[in-house]
Design a protein around this motif. Structure first.
Motif, PDB file in Angstrom:
ATOM      1  N   THR A  15      62.820 -26.347  42.249  1.00 34.59           N
ATOM      2  CA  THR A  15      63.831 -25.440  42.785  1.00 34.59           C
ATOM      3  C   THR A  15      64.624 -24.816  41.642  1.00 34.59           C
ATOM      4  O   THR A  15      65.081 -25.519  40.751  1.00 34.59           O
ATOM      5  N   PRO A  16      64.815 -23.491  41.667  1.00 34.38           N
ATOM      6  CA  PRO A  16      65.658 -22.851  40.643  1.00 34.38           C
ATOM      7  C   PRO A  16      67.093 -23.366  40.711  1.00 34.38           C
ATOM      8  O   PRO A  16      67.495 -23.987  41.701  1.00 34.38           O
ATOM      9  N   PRO A  17      67.894 -23.103  39.686  1.00 35.28           N
ATOM     10  CA  PRO A  17      69.283 -23.592  39.660  1.00 35.28           C
ATOM     11  C   PRO A  17      70.110 -23.076  40.838  1.00 35.28           C
ATOM     12  O   PRO A  17      69.866 -21.988  41.356  1.00 35.28           O
ATOM     13  N   CYS A  18      71.068 -23.857  41.241  1.00 31.12           N
ATOM     14  CA  CYS A  18      71.927 -23.509  42.384  1.00 31.12           C
ATOM     15  C   CYS A  18      72.739 -22.241  42.134  1.00 31.12           C
ATOM     16  O   CYS A  18      73.140 -21.574  43.082  1.00 31.12           O
ATOM     17  N   THR A  19      72.990 -21.908  40.893  1.00 33.79           N
ATOM     18  CA  THR A  19      73.773 -20.701  40.598  1.00 33.79           C
ATOM     19  C   THR A  19      73.045 -19.439  41.030  1.00 33.79           C
ATOM     20  O   THR A  19      73.665 -18.394  41.181  1.00 33.79           O
ATOM     21  N   GLN A  20      71.731 -19.511  41.272  1.00 39.18           N
ATOM     22  CA  GLN A  20      70.938 -18.356  41.691  1.00 39.18           C
ATOM     23  C   GLN A  20      70.754 -18.290  43.204  1.00 39.18           C
ATOM     24  O   GLN A  20      70.058 -17.424  43.708  1.00 39.18           O
ATOM     25  N   ALA A  40      71.791 -26.071  57.196  1.00 36.21           N
ATOM     26  CA  ALA A  40      70.960 -27.206  57.591  1.00 36.21           C
ATOM     27  C   ALA A  40      71.580 -28.526  57.137  1.00 36.21           C
ATOM     28  O   ALA A  40      71.619 -29.500  57.897  1.00 36.21           O
ATOM     29  N   TYR A  41      72.088 -28.576  55.905  1.00 29.44           N
ATOM     30  CA  TYR A  41      72.698 -29.805  55.397  1.00 29.44           C
ATOM     31  C   TYR A  41      74.020 -30.090  56.102  1.00 29.44           C
ATOM     32  O   TYR A  41      74.324 -31.228  56.443  1.00 29.44           O
ATOM     33  N   TRP A  66      67.031 -30.581  53.184  1.00 27.24           N
ATOM     34  CA  TRP A  66      67.908 -29.598  53.813  1.00 27.24           C
ATOM     35  C   TRP A  66      68.296 -28.469  52.874  1.00 27.24           C
ATOM     36  O   TRP A  66      69.001 -27.554  53.272  1.00 27.24           O
ATOM     37  N   CYS A  67      67.846 -28.517  51.647  1.00 24.52           N
ATOM     38  CA  CYS A  67      68.143 -27.451  50.681  1.00 24.52           C
ATOM     39  C   CYS A  67      67.349 -26.207  51.076  1.00 24.52           C
ATOM     40  O   CYS A  67      66.135 -26.234  51.156  1.00 24.52           O
ATOM     41  N   ARG A  68      68.048 -25.122  51.340  1.00 27.67           N
ATOM     42  CA  ARG A  68      67.416 -23.857  51.725  1.00 27.67           C
ATOM     43  C   ARG A  68      67.715 -22.812  50.648  1.00 27.67           C
ATOM     44  O   ARG A  68      68.578 -21.968  50.809  1.00 27.67           O
ATOM     45  N   PHE A  69      66.979 -22.891  49.555  1.00 25.61           N
ATOM     46  CA  PHE A  69      67.223 -21.975  48.441  1.00 25.61           C
ATOM     47  C   PHE A  69      66.806 -20.563  48.823  1.00 25.61           C
ATOM     48  O   PHE A  69      65.707 -20.337  49.318  1.00 25.61           O
ATOM     49  N   GLU A  70      67.699 -19.617  48.618  1.00 26.75           N
ATOM     50  CA  GLU A  70      67.419 -18.194  48.794  1.00 26.75           C
ATOM     51  C   GLU A  70      67.944 -17.471  47.567  1.00 26.75           C
ATOM     52  O   GLU A  70      69.112 -17.619  47.205  1.00 26.75           O
TER      53      GLU A  70
END
Length: 82
Positions: A15-20, A40-41, A66-70
């Protein structure tokens, strides 16, 4: 080094960094802590803890199921009009 949860560690690596991510934002008080408002989380924790939350520290969410990276949309550069 023994990993606590190898599946989560693999997900975090992919997963890319949360800042993105569009679900993340910086804490207004100190500007260092990244918060996550992934629906979701939040739903999962509200069902299990029976309490209402607005967001969580992103490092607690990243790598979980539950991480929904967009990806955040790219910022428009100066002089670039579409």
């Amino acid at each position: 080094m023994k990993l606590k949860n190898p599946i989560r560690e693999i997900r975090k690596a992919k997963t890319p960094p949360c800042t993105q991510c569009v679900h993340s934002r910086f804490n207004a008080f100190n500007g260092v802590t990244i918060l996550c408002d992934s629906g979701a989380y939040l739903d999962h924790v509200e069902r299990t803890c029976c309490e209402r939350y607005d967001n969580f520290v992103a490092i607690d969410v990243r790598g979980t199921r539950w991480c929904r990276f967009e990806q955040k949309p790219p910022k428009a550069e100066d002089g670039d009009e579409s």
